[in-house]
Scaffold this motif. Structure first.
Motif, PDB file in Angstrom:
ATOM      1  N   ALA A   1      -8.135  -1.458   3.657  1.00 33.06           N
ATOM      2  CA  ALA A   1      -8.700  -0.611   4.717  1.00 33.06           C
ATOM      3  C   ALA A   1      -8.313   0.849   4.513  1.00 33.06           C
ATOM      4  CB  ALA A   1      -8.232  -1.110   6.089  1.00 33.06           C
ATOM      5  N   ARG A   2      -7.076   1.097   4.046  1.00 27.86           N
ATOM      6  CA  ARG A   2      -6.669   2.480   3.770  1.00 27.86           C
ATOM      7  C   ARG A   2      -7.481   3.064   2.618  1.00 27.86           C
ATOM      8  NH1 ARG A   2      -1.528   0.345   4.628  1.00 27.86           N
ATOM      9  NH2 ARG A   2      -1.026   0.328   2.422  1.00 27.86           N
ATOM     10  N   ARG A   3      -7.687   2.231   1.586  1.00 27.94           N
ATOM     11  CA  ARG A   3      -8.458   2.686   0.431  1.00 27.94           C
ATOM     12  C   ARG A   3      -9.903   2.987   0.851  1.00 27.94           C
ATOM     13  NH1 ARG A   3     -10.315  -1.145  -4.253  1.00 27.94           N
ATOM     14  NH2 ARG A   3     -11.554   0.370  -5.399  1.00 27.94           N
ATOM     15  N   PHE A   4     -10.455   2.109   1.691  1.00 26.37           N
ATOM     16  CA  PHE A   4     -11.812   2.319   2.199  1.00 26.37           C
ATOM     17  C   PHE A   4     -11.900   3.619   2.990  1.00 26.37           C
ATOM     18  CE2 PHE A   4     -14.720   1.878   5.806  1.00 26.37           C
ATOM     19  CZ  PHE A   4     -15.908   1.837   5.105  1.00 26.37           C
ATOM     20  N   ARG A   5     -10.910   3.840   3.840  1.00 23.35           N
ATOM     21  CA  ARG A   5     -10.899   5.036   4.688  1.00 23.35           C
ATOM     22  C   ARG A   5     -10.872   6.311   3.861  1.00 23.35           C
ATOM     23  NH1 ARG A   5      -6.606   6.853   9.321  1.00 23.35           N
ATOM     24  NH2 ARG A   5      -5.211   7.058   7.565  1.00 23.35           N
ATOM     25  N   GLU A   6     -10.029   6.308   2.812  1.00 24.45           N
ATOM     26  CA  GLU A   6      -9.959   7.474   1.922  1.00 24.45           C
ATOM     27  C   GLU A   6     -11.287   7.665   1.185  1.00 24.45           C
ATOM     28  OE1 GLU A   6      -6.291   8.996   2.674  1.00 24.45           O
ATOM     29  OE2 GLU A   6      -7.393   9.706   0.905  1.00 24.45           O
ATOM     30  N   ALA A   7     -11.832   6.556   0.655  1.00 24.13           N
ATOM     31  CA  ALA A   7     -13.073   6.638  -0.117  1.00 24.13           C
ATOM     32  C   ALA A   7     -14.228   7.105   0.766  1.00 24.13           C
ATOM     33  CB  ALA A   7     -13.394   5.275  -0.746  1.00 24.13           C
ATOM     34  N   GLN A   8     -14.274   6.609   2.013  1.00 26.31           N
ATOM     35  CA  GLN A   8     -15.333   7.017   2.932  1.00 26.31           C
ATOM     36  C   GLN A   8     -15.220   8.504   3.267  1.00 26.31           C
ATOM     37  OE1 GLN A   8     -18.111   5.055   5.111  1.00 26.31           O
ATOM     38  NE2 GLN A   8     -18.460   7.096   4.324  1.00 26.31           N
ATOM     39  N   GLY A   9     -13.991   8.958   3.470  1.00 23.77           N
ATOM     40  CA  GLY A   9     -13.794  10.376   3.768  1.00 23.77           C
ATOM     41  C   GLY A   9     -14.294  11.247   2.629  1.00 23.77           C
ATOM     42  N   ARG A  10     -13.927  10.866   1.399  1.00 26.45           N
ATOM     43  CA  ARG A  10     -14.356  11.672   0.242  1.00 26.45           C
ATOM     44  C   ARG A  10     -15.872  11.611   0.051  1.00 26.45           C
ATOM     45  NH1 ARG A  10      -9.338   9.798  -2.061  1.00 26.45           N
ATOM     46  NH2 ARG A  10     -10.409   8.137  -3.162  1.00 26.45           N
ATOM     47  N   LEU A  11     -16.448  10.411   0.245  1.00 25.46           N
ATOM     48  CA  LEU A  11     -17.906  10.269   0.131  1.00 25.46           C
ATOM     49  C   LEU A  11     -18.613  11.126   1.178  1.00 25.46           C
ATOM     50  CD1 LEU A  11     -20.485   8.969  -0.970  1.00 25.46           C
ATOM     51  CD2 LEU A  11     -20.018   6.963   0.446  1.00 25.46           C
ATOM     52  N   ASN A  12     -18.115  11.121   2.405  1.00 28.19           N
ATOM     53  CA  ASN A  12     -18.749  11.921   3.455  1.00 28.19           C
ATOM     54  C   ASN A  12     -18.707  13.412   3.118  1.00 28.19           C
ATOM     55  OD1 ASN A  12     -19.433   9.703   4.974  1.00 28.19           O
ATOM     56  ND2 ASN A  12     -17.722   9.867   6.394  1.00 28.19           N
ATOM     57  N   ILE A  13     -17.592  13.875   2.549  1.00 35.26           N
ATOM     58  CA  ILE A  13     -17.501  15.282   2.148  1.00 35.26           C
ATOM     59  C   ILE A  13     -18.560  15.589   1.087  1.00 35.26           C
ATOM     60  CG2 ILE A  13     -16.062  16.981   0.943  1.00 35.26           C
ATOM     61  CD1 ILE A  13     -13.621  15.632   2.293  1.00 35.26           C
ATOM     62  N   GLU A  14     -18.723  14.693   0.120  1.00 31.64           N
ATOM     63  CA  GLU A  14     -19.707  14.920  -0.944  1.00 31.64           C
ATOM     64  C   GLU A  14     -21.139  14.870  -0.401  1.00 31.64           C
ATOM     65  OE1 GLU A  14     -19.083  14.051  -4.996  1.00 31.64           O
ATOM     66  OE2 GLU A  14     -17.474  12.644  -4.535  1.00 31.64           O
ATOM     67  N   LEU A  15     -21.395  13.939   0.511  1.00 30.69           N
ATOM     68  CA  LEU A  15     -22.733  13.858   1.111  1.00 30.69           C
ATOM     69  C   LEU A  15     -23.029  15.119   1.928  1.00 30.69           C
ATOM     70  CD1 LEU A  15     -22.744  10.093   2.167  1.00 30.69           C
ATOM     71  CD2 LEU A  15     -24.251  11.152   0.459  1.00 30.69           C
ATOM     72  N   ALA A  16     -22.021  15.588   2.666  1.00 30.97           N
ATOM     73  CA  ALA A  16     -22.211  16.804   3.470  1.00 30.97           C
ATOM     74  C   ALA A  16     -22.468  18.008   2.567  1.00 30.97           C
ATOM     75  CB  ALA A  16     -21.000  17.049   4.355  1.00 30.97           C
ATOM     76  N   THR A  17     -21.786  18.041   1.417  1.00 33.02           N
ATOM     77  CA  THR A  17     -21.984  19.143   0.468  1.00 33.02           C
ATOM     78  C   THR A  17     -23.385  19.097  -0.132  1.00 33.02           C
ATOM     79  OG1 THR A  17     -19.630  19.086  -0.045  1.00 33.02           O
ATOM     80  CG2 THR A  17     -21.048  20.225  -1.627  1.00 33.02           C
ATOM     81  N   ALA A  18     -23.869  17.890  -0.431  1.00 30.49           N
ATOM     82  CA  ALA A  18     -25.195  17.735  -1.049  1.00 30.49           C
ATOM     83  C   ALA A  18     -26.337  17.979  -0.064  1.00 30.49           C
ATOM     84  CB  ALA A  18     -25.326  16.325  -1.643  1.00 30.49           C
ATOM     85  N   ALA A  19     -26.055  17.839   1.229  1.00 30.44           N
ATOM     86  CA  ALA A  19     -27.130  17.895   2.235  1.00 30.44           C
ATOM     87  C   ALA A  19     -27.490  19.321   2.611  1.00 30.44           C
ATOM     88  CB  ALA A  19     -26.706  17.127   3.484  1.00 30.44           C
ATOM     89  N   ASP A  20     -28.751  19.520   3.003  1.00 27.70           N
ATOM     90  CA  ASP A  20     -29.178  20.797   3.554  1.00 27.70           C
ATOM     91  C   ASP A  20     -28.728  20.928   5.003  1.00 27.70           C
ATOM     92  OD1 ASP A  20     -31.031  21.681   1.281  1.00 27.70           O
ATOM     93  OD2 ASP A  20     -31.802  19.687   1.763  1.00 27.70           O
TER      94      ASP A  20
END
Lengths: 173, 173, 173
Positions: free
Chosen positions: A136-155
């Motif tokens: 769950a900790r690994r998932f939480r970290e991975a989700q946080g990083r993915l969300n940052i990348e998605l936010a960066t890619a989004a308009d």
């Protein structure tokens, strides 16, 4: 939404983020739905069925629990598409022990170069206490990083709280 | 940032809050880093090493898992300092069974009277379900109260969601 | 606040949401407090006592762990009322195995038609990782849906983070 536009919709569980994302398609004729959910049990089956019933029949559904990148790569400039959601996609990959870093890079490249109008939904999962178990900790970290990348890619980035959308980046048309 | 200014940066786990906080020091010559992390295990060691590598060599690091107040009291008006993070400081004190109320009052007094420019990072941990165990509930309550006090003491409060900073109080220069 | 106005205050645990909600009653002579807390154990008793002491003696308290709808129906147009909180009300109903859907419809109807000025407090619980146990997941879903309905019914929605109120809908007078 304009062709090639990416809107990232982020929110907590049961925050109304999917319902909000679907309102962005009210004028679309035959929107594409890239589904990452897998019905492992009755609880998930019931949730999937609720979402299908809410969306209605105009949607074309592409099941892509793992290969969301491939489904996005197949879109053309005339398409409008909802990818719901990046959290289940991430969870499916973590459970499948696929090579996540490469898959994530491929997904983000597909999103960035997608000629269609694309809405990506994801969960905010990092605002509770530290989880007890390591996965769950690994998932939480991975989700946080993915969300940052998605936010960066989004308009445009929208955070949904109690059904209310707030724009964090860009602007909704 | 101006001398004596306090900026409080709040965000969920892996929300990009530390990376954002570090951008506030891009013009600083030799910023001070007050580190509250303790490498109890490989998971934490890896995270500390990632953060050290990202910050680079211009930083002077002060290890202060418990005595952050003392480290802040030692700062002069020419210093610029990042305290990362109040959550680990709190966790270290709860696990050490020190007298938290007195330590917290001392920390907040040090922050309020600090002549340096100071950025304090902390976690939002209260937006999940109620934790099963009593220590996690106590931590969640204590973190919530500490965050309120830090926000009150700060000139500027920034909430980071998916890497995007939003100012809740004051203004970023 | 004006007669019939509904203000919904949402926030994480120990976020300062109740303290903020109480500031909305600083000019009220004899406000009504609809209390949903039940003191099952010492931890909850201590929390209830802290809240009672903070509010002070001008408040008239109505204990309504389950029948908040009835307590709201009993209000007149001259009343000003704080319902704290919808999260404990929901939790009490889930634990009592009452028929939640009917109770929730009744509560929302009471809130919508209430002639008094009414402030409703609730918790954001959906921004952590998926809980391990099924009851917690059910609670999280139910709380998310209830918060969406409360936000829809309210004239004004305020999200409190680290003690700082942010208006998500409508406006504070």
């Amino acid at each position: 939404m304009v062709s090639g536009e990416v809107i990232f919709v982020l929110g907590g569980a049961a925050s109304g983020k999917s319902a909000f994302a679907e309102t962005l398609f009210s004028d679309a004729q035959t929107p594409v739905y890239i589904a990452s959910a897998q019905a492992f049990d009755a609880e998930m089956r019931a949730k999937i069925d609720r979402h299908i019933a809410r969306r209605g029949s105009k949607w074309r559904t592409v099941e892509a629990p793992l290969d969301a990148a491939g489904a996005i790569e197949a879109l053309g400039s005339a398409d409008v598409c909802l990818f719901d959601c990046a959290t289940l996609w991430l969870s499916n990959h973590l459970l499948s022990e696929t090579y996540l870093a490469a898959e994530q890079a491929r997904l983000l490249a597909a999103i960035r170069s997608c000629p269609a109008r694309l809405v990506v939904v994801s969960n905010e999962v990092g605002m509770g206490v530290v989880p007890d178990n390591a996965l769950a900790r690994r998932f939480r970290e991975a989700q946080g990083r993915l969300n940052i990348e998605l936010a960066t890619a989004a308009d445009t980035v929208v955070h949904v709280v109690a059904g209310i959308p707030r724009v964090l980046k860009g602007a909704l048309a």
